[in-house]
Design a protein around this motif. Structure first.
Motif, PDB file in Angstrom:
ATOM      1  N   ARG B  84     -27.760  -9.405 -10.601  1.00 51.95           N
ATOM      2  CA  ARG B  84     -29.665  -9.373 -10.942  1.00 51.95           C
ATOM      3  C   ARG B  84     -29.863  -7.859 -10.566  1.00 51.95           C
ATOM      4  O   ARG B  84     -30.588  -7.809 -11.569  1.00 51.95           O
ATOM      5  CB  ARG B  84     -29.749 -10.064  -9.861  1.00 51.95           C
ATOM      6  CG  ARG B  84     -29.279 -11.545 -10.556  1.00 51.95           C
ATOM      7  CD  ARG B  84     -29.500 -12.656  -9.950  1.00 51.95           C
ATOM      8  NE  ARG B  84     -31.403 -13.288 -10.745  1.00 51.95           N
ATOM      9  CZ  ARG B  84     -32.375 -13.780 -10.219  1.00 51.95           C
ATOM     10  NH1 ARG B  84     -31.801 -15.059  -9.213  1.00 51.95           N
ATOM     11  NH2 ARG B  84     -32.914 -14.000 -11.041  1.00 51.95           N
ATOM     12  N   SER B 122     -25.167 -19.025 -11.514  1.00 50.01           N
ATOM     13  CA  SER B 122     -25.465 -18.174 -12.173  1.00 50.01           C
ATOM     14  C   SER B 122     -27.066 -19.009 -12.700  1.00 50.01           C
ATOM     15  O   SER B 122     -27.740 -18.374 -13.426  1.00 50.01           O
ATOM     16  CB  SER B 122     -24.737 -18.168 -13.346  1.00 50.01           C
ATOM     17  OG  SER B 122     -24.584 -19.337 -14.363  1.00 50.01           O
ATOM     18  N   GLY B 123     -27.206 -19.986 -12.596  1.00 51.92           N
ATOM     19  CA  GLY B 123     -28.455 -20.695 -12.582  1.00 51.92           C
ATOM     20  C   GLY B 123     -29.750 -19.527 -12.644  1.00 51.92           C
ATOM     21  O   GLY B 123     -30.427 -19.829 -14.313  1.00 51.92           O
ATOM     22  N   PRO B 124     -30.660 -19.398 -12.300  1.00 49.98           N
ATOM     23  CA  PRO B 124     -31.636 -19.053 -12.178  1.00 49.98           C
ATOM     24  C   PRO B 124     -31.492 -17.450 -13.271  1.00 49.98           C
ATOM     25  O   PRO B 124     -32.489 -16.561 -13.581  1.00 49.98           O
ATOM     26  CB  PRO B 124     -31.316 -17.879 -10.702  1.00 49.98           C
ATOM     27  CG  PRO B 124     -30.820 -18.787  -9.799  1.00 49.98           C
ATOM     28  CD  PRO B 124     -30.153 -19.381 -10.215  1.00 49.98           C
ATOM     29  N   TRP B 126     -29.698 -17.797 -15.793  1.00 49.11           N
ATOM     30  CA  TRP B 126     -29.755 -18.100 -17.371  1.00 49.11           C
ATOM     31  C   TRP B 126     -31.119 -18.221 -17.657  1.00 49.11           C
ATOM     32  O   TRP B 126     -31.442 -18.283 -18.149  1.00 49.11           O
ATOM     33  CB  TRP B 126     -28.780 -19.844 -17.914  1.00 49.11           C
ATOM     34  CG  TRP B 126     -27.151 -19.609 -17.403  1.00 49.11           C
ATOM     35  CD1 TRP B 126     -26.764 -19.836 -16.583  1.00 49.11           C
ATOM     36  CD2 TRP B 126     -26.916 -19.285 -18.393  1.00 49.11           C
ATOM     37  NE1 TRP B 126     -25.778 -19.517 -16.634  1.00 49.11           N
ATOM     38  CE2 TRP B 126     -25.824 -19.409 -18.188  1.00 49.11           C
ATOM     39  CE3 TRP B 126     -26.770 -18.887 -19.885  1.00 49.11           C
ATOM     40  CZ2 TRP B 126     -24.566 -19.179 -19.332  1.00 49.11           C
ATOM     41  CZ3 TRP B 126     -26.029 -18.886 -21.006  1.00 49.11           C
ATOM     42  CH2 TRP B 126     -24.697 -19.242 -20.702  1.00 49.11           C
ATOM     43  N   MET B 127     -32.522 -18.710 -16.231  1.00 52.81           N
ATOM     44  CA  MET B 127     -33.629 -19.304 -16.849  1.00 52.81           C
ATOM     45  C   MET B 127     -34.218 -17.311 -17.085  1.00 52.81           C
ATOM     46  O   MET B 127     -34.793 -17.715 -17.774  1.00 52.81           O
ATOM     47  CB  MET B 127     -33.969 -19.557 -14.833  1.00 52.81           C
ATOM     48  CG  MET B 127     -33.742 -21.163 -14.977  1.00 52.81           C
ATOM     49  SD  MET B 127     -34.150 -20.984 -13.356  1.00 52.81           S
ATOM     50  CE  MET B 127     -34.029 -23.321 -14.007  1.00 52.81           C
ATOM     51  N   GLU B 128     -34.397 -16.750 -16.181  1.00 53.48           N
ATOM     52  CA  GLU B 128     -34.517 -15.424 -16.781  1.00 53.48           C
ATOM     53  C   GLU B 128     -34.077 -15.013 -17.985  1.00 53.48           C
ATOM     54  O   GLU B 128     -35.008 -15.319 -18.765  1.00 53.48           O
ATOM     55  CB  GLU B 128     -34.154 -14.527 -15.089  1.00 53.48           C
ATOM     56  CG  GLU B 128     -35.161 -13.083 -15.115  1.00 53.48           C
ATOM     57  CD  GLU B 128     -33.607 -11.830 -14.539  1.00 53.48           C
ATOM     58  OE1 GLU B 128     -33.150 -12.119 -14.146  1.00 53.48           O
ATOM     59  OE2 GLU B 128     -33.903 -10.738 -14.284  1.00 53.48           O
ATOM     60  N   THR B 131     -36.670 -17.185 -19.953  1.00 56.08           N
ATOM     61  CA  THR B 131     -38.071 -16.951 -19.886  1.00 56.08           C
ATOM     62  C   THR B 131     -37.637 -14.728 -20.853  1.00 56.08           C
ATOM     63  O   THR B 131     -38.682 -15.344 -21.303  1.00 56.08           O
ATOM     64  CB  THR B 131     -38.612 -17.092 -18.435  1.00 56.08           C
ATOM     65  OG1 THR B 131     -37.799 -18.042 -18.092  1.00 56.08           O
ATOM     66  CG2 THR B 131     -39.827 -16.229 -18.645  1.00 56.08           C
ATOM     67  N   THR B 163     -23.874 -25.318 -12.838  1.00 55.79           N
ATOM     68  CA  THR B 163     -24.378 -24.679 -11.474  1.00 55.79           C
ATOM     69  C   THR B 163     -25.610 -24.914 -11.401  1.00 55.79           C
ATOM     70  O   THR B 163     -25.302 -26.316 -11.375  1.00 55.79           O
ATOM     71  CB  THR B 163     -25.155 -23.474 -12.600  1.00 55.79           C
ATOM     72  OG1 THR B 163     -26.600 -24.112 -13.068  1.00 55.79           O
ATOM     73  CG2 THR B 163     -24.775 -22.708 -13.703  1.00 55.79           C
ATOM     74  N   HIS B 165     -28.650 -24.868 -10.879  1.00 63.15           N
ATOM     75  CA  HIS B 165     -29.929 -25.710 -12.015  1.00 63.15           C
ATOM     76  C   HIS B 165     -29.896 -26.296 -12.938  1.00 63.15           C
ATOM     77  O   HIS B 165     -30.094 -26.176 -13.553  1.00 63.15           O
ATOM     78  CB  HIS B 165     -30.427 -24.147 -12.082  1.00 63.15           C
ATOM     79  CG  HIS B 165     -30.873 -23.422 -10.388  1.00 63.15           C
ATOM     80  ND1 HIS B 165     -30.282 -22.791  -9.911  1.00 63.15           N
ATOM     81  CD2 HIS B 165     -32.014 -23.255 -10.190  1.00 63.15           C
ATOM     82  CE1 HIS B 165     -30.980 -22.199  -8.902  1.00 63.15           C
ATOM     83  NE2 HIS B 165     -31.793 -22.870  -8.897  1.00 63.15           N
ATOM     84  N   GLN B 168     -32.318 -29.035 -13.419  1.00 59.58           N
ATOM     85  CA  GLN B 168     -33.776 -27.688 -13.357  1.00 59.58           C
ATOM     86  C   GLN B 168     -33.959 -27.613 -15.361  1.00 59.58           C
ATOM     87  O   GLN B 168     -34.533 -27.463 -15.950  1.00 59.58           O
ATOM     88  CB  GLN B 168     -33.509 -26.869 -12.360  1.00 59.58           C
ATOM     89  CG  GLN B 168     -34.933 -26.502 -13.125  1.00 59.58           C
ATOM     90  CD  GLN B 168     -36.401 -27.096 -13.158  1.00 59.58           C
ATOM     91  OE1 GLN B 168     -36.305 -27.498 -11.710  1.00 59.58           O
ATOM     92  NE2 GLN B 168     -37.137 -27.043 -14.186  1.00 59.58           N
TER      93      GLN B 168
END
Lengths: 534, 534
Positions: B84, B122-124, B126-128, B131, B163, B165, B168
């Motif tokens: 990250r 790794s959820g965040p 994917w989210m990032e 976005t 994951t 997340h 979510q």
């Protein structure tokens, strides 16, 4: 044999024996006698029960029965209280027989002292004997002089015998000599002083060993208790002490004392084969083979089931060339033939081979094969004998092959056969044997065979055959359910075992520990998984 | 090797590493860099130190150095925070580069997710990514539609990736589809619902395994601590879980995940040869021998001293017929020749025998004899190879005989030679060998030789020779001082050993226990006596 032992242990119940002995004491002799007989069948060396038994007869003046009892027990029970009871009895029955009776009593004292004079507790007996001799009537000075000489002789033996009363006896002797002749006394006492001193020193040393011994112990088969081991140790120490001849006496006297100690020891350690064996071999070493033979014969009466004592006895006979006697002992080991153990068959075959030759051994083997207890061991033993001693690999091979028909289900037999073929360096047949065996053995029986097969391929095979047999082994053994799923995969530990030679490892000892621990953890975990699934 | 390990353990001091890392954090980058380099040489897979190092460069905008560092660590450190950080860096340097910069950033996300998308954390990311994609400018409806498709594609991967997340992400996806088209959403969501459900179920299961792992652990060589073993176990369990393909995905994806798990595992168990080995063999089994070879090469970079890994690697090459590659590995085991271990000699001789034949092996043996580390093992190995594989007892015999001149003082060599002669059934020479050896070996070195000699006479000798060798053995060993005076006497235990055959004993197991205990007591006592005398 084990199950026998359990029964034996039950039989030799000390508490029950004490209760029985107590009971007998309060019964009239006619009713007590069968109880005593029962007790003494179990404890033939229990001097205290013999004494109680004989005293019960003496109390009602059963002189004949008393005599009979003494003849049964005295020589096996070298115990002072029992023998003093015997002296009491002899004195009583000879009390009114005048000179003849006195002579009988004197003989009894001599008899007792010849057997028990060496006992550390024999002091009072020496004293009693001296007192008895002193009180004998003397009609004239010649007789008085003879009596004095007799007393002196006994004194002079007593004061060089290490007993609890040695100091008292020395003082008595001093007084005695001084009362006879002050002048003579000086010379005699100064002659005997050093011998007395030495005996007293030995007494003090010996006492330490003797004090360790429990003289009330009943002779029971060893159960492994700590108390028993202490007693065994105490006796071994005393025996070692006596074998050192601490008093520096002539070897005949020293040997007599060693025999005395063994005999006393066997009253208590009657069921200890090692003591019997040590006793017999001590005799044999001292040159008295006949005495050794007699000890073995007594040992086998005491321990008729002891095969090892029988082999030891046979060995003694064979060693001295008494082949026929040895053969008889071997035959006693064979028994009735129906229950002959495999080991007895084997040892007899070997004995025949040694003493009568190849043909006699072969003939016996052919018969033994038909015996119901003929296990694969007999085949292995005979084949190896043919190979090693007769240098006949063909006979050996045939025997192994014949045995295979009977013992295909015995992994150990397979391994022995494979060992034999390995000695022949016959890898084709080894491989074939492994394949035959593994196709019929159930997986749970074949662990060791697979292991050996793997090891064999590591020596005789190429890399592919090595890896293949390991894979097959894993697959076969994974079916036993004892190995988890990971067992199917090759592990680094397998690599280590493939590339290890003797004590050379392809890794450090830390690595080895680590791999071993991992294997344990892995297995434990898999067993847990399997258990959870159930 | 052991002594190496001690040094290694000292070197891999975790506390010292943490102190150093902390120190580095408070220094300007020019001074900190050498400290980081030192740390990372020891802990090349310590993502947290890489991250700290790289962040120190980023803080002062050393873009080139940052890039360089990332290229050194990313592929060996599959760790979300480090990657990250990489994304942050890429975004920063591309911030002002317009479309081109956006494309670079998109590529970086794809790159990261292709390596770490499977990570449970790794959820965040994917989210990032989503976005980021959502915020990309779109000039027209076509571009808007393309952007939407791109977002959807990423969502659809994210919601089937187990994951933390995942729930979510599913909600976000629902909202996203509903915001695009309520009508279309229904179809798409009901298509993806079961895949999402399955991924969520796998997530919950996997989480249990992942939670057992200490993601902060530094990679140190195994010291055998309980904590380390727990970690090893946790990784083995996670690997076993992944190998079971719990999500029932296609085998290419499943394999990718297994590789990912092994790679992460090796960040922490970097010094565990068994993990490297398992990883390589897993590759080989999955059909990718080349990948297996690469793993072995990396393993040997991590553990250059691990002989067993080298043998495993050579074995793989030899198995697939790459004899020359295998030979090179064997040669690497031989090293410079001066420090070549006996085992390396032996294994190379065997390898040559397998791959190049008798003559190549013979030639190498003749040279190896002159090597300073040529122990008796090399002679034994070569002789046994000649005997078992070449069926040449004469060569084998000559080798053993030649070795005897050098290794007469090695009891183990004597025993191996005797074993060989036993296979030849050559009792005359066996007896002669024992006599030669015993006349030169000091008593304290000859215990095993005497034991074997005794056993030999029990098989090959008559009663007299059996008894004689036992007596000689006792006499010789009594001189070592370790045996007490009683050791000179024949014991009942000796009788038992003479008349035992395989697992058939001439006595009960109780008797055996009794005799064994007595022997122990006796020895203890004699040692005490000897000690007292000193």
């Amino acid at each position: 044999m084990d199950s026998d032992n359990v029964i034996v242990d039950d039989k030799y119940n000390i508490e029950a024996a004490e209760i029985l002995a107590n009971e007998a004491q309060h019964l009239p002799i006619t009713e007590a006698a069968p109880l005593y007989e029962q007790l003494l069948t179990l404890f033939p060396t229990a001097a205290k029960y013999w004494k109680q038994y004989v005293e019960a007869h003496m109390a009602v003046n059963n002189d004949d029965a008393t005599k009979q009892l003494f003849s049964r027990c005295l020589l096996n029970c070298l115990q002072i209280p029992l023998w003093r009871c015997y002296i009491r009895f002899i004195r009583k029955v000879n009390e009114k027989k005048g000179i003849e009776g006195q002579e009988e009593t004197r003989k009894a004292f001599d008899f007792m002292l010849s057997y028990l004079g060496a006992d550390i507790a024999s002091g009072p007996v020496w004293m009693e004997y001296i007192t008895f001799l002193k009180t004998l009537p003397a009609q004239n000075t010649q007789e008085e002089s003879q009596r004095m000489t007799a007393v002196r002789k006994v004194y002079q033996k007593a004061i060089i015998t290490p007993t609890h009363h040695i100091e008292q006896l020395w003082k008595d002797y001093e007084n005695f000599e001084n009362s006879v002749s002050r002048q003579l006394a000086k010379g005699l006492l100064s002659e005997y002083q050093p011998k007395y001193n030495s005996a007293r020193a030995v007494y003090r040393e010996r006492k330490k060993y003797v004090d360790e011994i429990d003289w009330n112990m009943l002779a029971v088969p060893p159960s492994g208790s700590y108390k028993e081991e202490l007693q065994w140790m105490a006796w071994k120490r005393l025996l070692a002490f006596e074998k050192g001849n601490p008093q520096r006496i002539d070897s005949a006297s020293s040997n007599k004392r060693i025999i005395f100690t063994y005999e006393q020891c066997l009253m208590y350690l009657y069921h200890y084969p090692d003591i019997w064996y040590d006793y017999a071999t001590w005799h044999a070493k001292t040159g008295s083979i006949d005495a050794a033979v007699k000890v073995f014969q007594r040992a086998l009466k005491a321990l008729p089931d002891s095969e090892m004592l029988r082999y030891a006895y046979a060995e003694l006979e064979e060693s001295r060339g008494a082949i026929q006697s040895a053969k008889k002992i071997y035959e006693s080991l064979l028994g009735d033939g129906v229950n002959t153990t495999a080991l007895a068959h084997i040892q007899f075959i070997r004995f025949l081979r040694r003493t009568e030759g190849v043909e006699a051994a072969r003939k016996y083997f052919l018969d033994a094969r038909k015996s119901p207890n003929c296990t694969y061991h007999v085949y292995v033993a005979y084949a190896m004998m043919a190979f090693c001693l007769d240098k006949d690999p063909k006979v050996a091979h045939n025997v192994f092959e014949a045995g295979l028909k009977r013992f295909m289900h015995e992994p150990v037999y397979i391994l022995e056969y494979a060992d034999f073929l390995t000695r022949l360096n016959d890898d084709r047949n080894i491989r074939a044997l492994f394949e035959r065996a593994l196709s019929s053995l159930p997986p749970e029986e074949s662990v060791e065979v697979w292991k050996r097969f793997t090891h064999f391929e590591q020596t005789y095979g190429d890399l592919a055959s090595m890896l293949k047999v390991e894979q097959r082994r894993k697959e076969a053994l994974s079916r036993t359910g004892e190995e988890g799923p990971s067992a199917l995969e090759g592990s680094l530990q397998d690599v280590v075992s493939r590339y290890t030679f003797m004590d050379l490892w392809p890794c450090s000892s830390n690595d080895l520990d680590h791999l071993a621990r991992q294997e344990i953890i892995q297995k434990a975990q898999e067993l847990k998984l399997i258990a959870n699934r159930l």
